[in-house]
Design an enzyme around this catalytic site. Structure first.
Site, PDB file in Angstrom:
ATOM      1  N   CYS B  82       0.765  -1.271   0.036  1.00 60.19           N
ATOM      2  CA  CYS B  82       0.012   0.024   0.016  1.00 60.19           C
ATOM      3  C   CYS B  82       0.780   1.456   0.149  1.00 60.19           C
ATOM      4  O   CYS B  82       0.414   2.522  -0.093  1.00 60.19           O
ATOM      5  CB  CYS B  82      -1.166   0.093   1.121  1.00 60.19           C
ATOM      6  N   HIS B 332      -9.303   3.538  -1.326  1.00 61.55           N
ATOM      7  CA  HIS B 332      -8.048   2.987  -1.271  1.00 61.55           C
ATOM      8  C   HIS B 332      -7.452   2.007  -2.656  1.00 61.55           C
ATOM      9  O   HIS B 332      -7.528   0.960  -2.382  1.00 61.55           O
ATOM     10  CB  HIS B 332      -8.017   2.352   0.163  1.00 61.55           C
TER      11      HIS B 332
END
Lengths: 100, 383
Positions: B82, B332
């Protein structure tokens, strides 16, 4: 990808941590798993601190809800860990059950 | 000194009519238009992406970017789970530090909603250790373990965590590019279904599609002609063990502590100078840990501090956190997140944040985390 060879390679280490006692250091309960774990959900996963201070992850089996707490004493057991691969190889691994 | 002169992001969400490279192309066209930069004036490209290889069988994206841009310049792809976007930005800055009078394009993108939740959860789990994967742990599971530990150690409840999501969803209503644009209440969070106990659906960032792009430059002739610019005071990275079990302390992300100390030292400013911050709230617990590990709050007091709502836009606080909506409400798309965070700070520092504009914002910080804390990137910008 979980190949039969990968399963075989990992299993060489499993016997070393079978039948070991320890206590819950961290825990959670998984409700939304990834591929290969769906049929077990929801299932608890614990990080156990063994008596020799080594830490090992595994699912908690044969348990009651009250066993899910930091410090609960457990013992490692051999269990199927995921749905069998397309090659039909069943992956065995470490899980934990509570000690009375 | 390096300057950001432009930012563009696609909308984040379930964008079924757009492929990964449709999104990339939209972000590139948007950012080039905003800076009036010709494609041929880009000297290098840095692309943050995690899952295209695992989910879409798309690798060698560097060459695909060459095709889209119709250029033959160096293109690099970074992957750090991420933190892929933040890492791309850091490499771009390092490139500029080593080369004068250059313009670089930094893009982050991810396409996630073409696949079932199980497939995406499994693909994301590739960023955890083999042992964690084999135990059936997911990323929500790893953060849930941290949350359980934190709540027990400091005597908080799930309600304390819920305040993070309520704030970030409110901010999402102010951002027209956000995945979710609806307010939620504490009760909504507490009544939502568990993902990994004690974390619930409304404690968790969603699976999103999206792409974000930035132009960064150290070419003073180019920068002078730009309508907007923000200086990059620091961009630092730290790493740590991939396995949660190998960490000494479970109630902190050590990589965040290390990297924030490095970044503030490099930027030569104090924590209290920061007016706006985009923090990596992949799960509610993560924003609380980040506030503590970045040094804004003391260790263990985050559960209480978040309930004071001082970091919510419009409450008059000195530090407003996640005006974009954060990962929770803005969405996200993994590779895009780190770029969107820096882009949001750029908008705030250049007065372009519209109805969520923090008044007189002079310094801003972006914090991007990979995995359960194995990579942390902190970027500090100044107006």
């Amino acid at each position: 990808m979980i190949s039969p060879v990968k399963i075989w390679r990992r299993q060489k280490d499993i016997r070393k941590i079978l039948g070991k006692k320890g206590k819950i250091f961290l825990w959670t309960k998984i409700f939304t798993p990834g591929t290969g774990f769906k049929k077990y959900a929801p299932y608890p996963v614990v990080l156990v601190e063994l008596e020799n201070n080594e830490k090992v992850y595994g699912q908690l089996v044969d348990h009651e809800e009250k066993d899910l707490k930091i410090g609960k004493k457990l013992i490692s057991v051999l269990r199927k860990v995921r749905t069998a691969s397309v090659d039909g190889v069943i992956a065995y691994g470490i899980k934990f059950r509570p000690l009375k | 000194m390096n300057y950001i002169t432009g930012y563009y992001t696609t909308k984040f969400g379930e964008l079924w009519d757009k492929s990964l490279f449709d999104l990339v192309e939209e972000a590139i066209n948007g950012v080039l238009k905003s800076t009036n930069l010709e494609r041929k004036k880009i000297d290098a490209v840095f692309f943050g992406n995690m899952l295209a290889g695992v989910l879409g069988n798309n690798l060698h994206s560097t060459s695909k970017l060459s095709e889209i841009l119709d250029v033959n310049i160096p293109v690099f792809r970074t992957e750090a789970a991420c933190a892929s976007g933040g890492t791309a930005f850091n490499l771009a800055k390092t490139y500029l530090d080593a080369n004068s009078n250059k313009n670089v394009l930094v893009i982050g993108a991810e396409k996630m909603t073409d696949y079932s939740p199980e497939e995406v959860i499994t693909a994301l789990s590739a960023a955890a250790s083999g042992e964690e994967q084999e135990a059936g742990l997911t990323f929500s599971g790893l953060y849930a373990m941290m949350a359980n530990f934190y709540l027990e150690k400091y005597h908080y409840t799930e309600k304390n965590l819920a305040y993070v999501s309520v704030k970030n969803h409110y901010h999402g209503t102010l951002n027209d590019k956000a995945h979710f644009r609806r307010k939620i209440s504490i009760d909504d969070v507490l009544e939502s279904a568990y993902v990994s106990y004690p974390l619930k659906v409304l404690d968790s960032s969603p699976i999103s599609d999206g792409a974000s792009a930035i132009i960064m430059s150290n070419n003073l002739n180019f920068i002078k002609k730009q309508d907007y610019s923000a200086s990059v005071l620091a961009s630092e990275i730290a790493t740590d063990t991939i396995s949660l079990k190998s960490r000494k302390n479970i109630d902190e992300i050590l990589a965040t502590k290390i990297v924030s100390d490095k970044a503030f030292k490099m930027a030569k400013i104090k924590r209290s100078d920061i007016n706006v911050a985009e923090l990596h709230d992949c799960f509610s617990i993560a924003e609380i840990l980040a506030m503590e590990d970045l040094g804004f709050w003391k260790k263990g007091e985050g559960g209480q501090k978040i309930m004071e709502e001082s970091t919510t836009y419009g409450n008059g606080g000195n530090l407003i956190v996640n005006t974009s909506g954060g990962l929770k409400a803005s969405g996200h798309p993994v590779g895009a997140t780190g770029i969107k965070q820096i882009g949001e700070i750029f908008l705030q520092l250049t007065g372009q944040a519209n109805n969520r504009q923090v008044k007189n914002a002079k310094y801003g910080l972006a914090h991007n985390v990979g995995g359960s804390g194995g990579t942390a990137v902190v970027t500090i910008l100044s107006s």
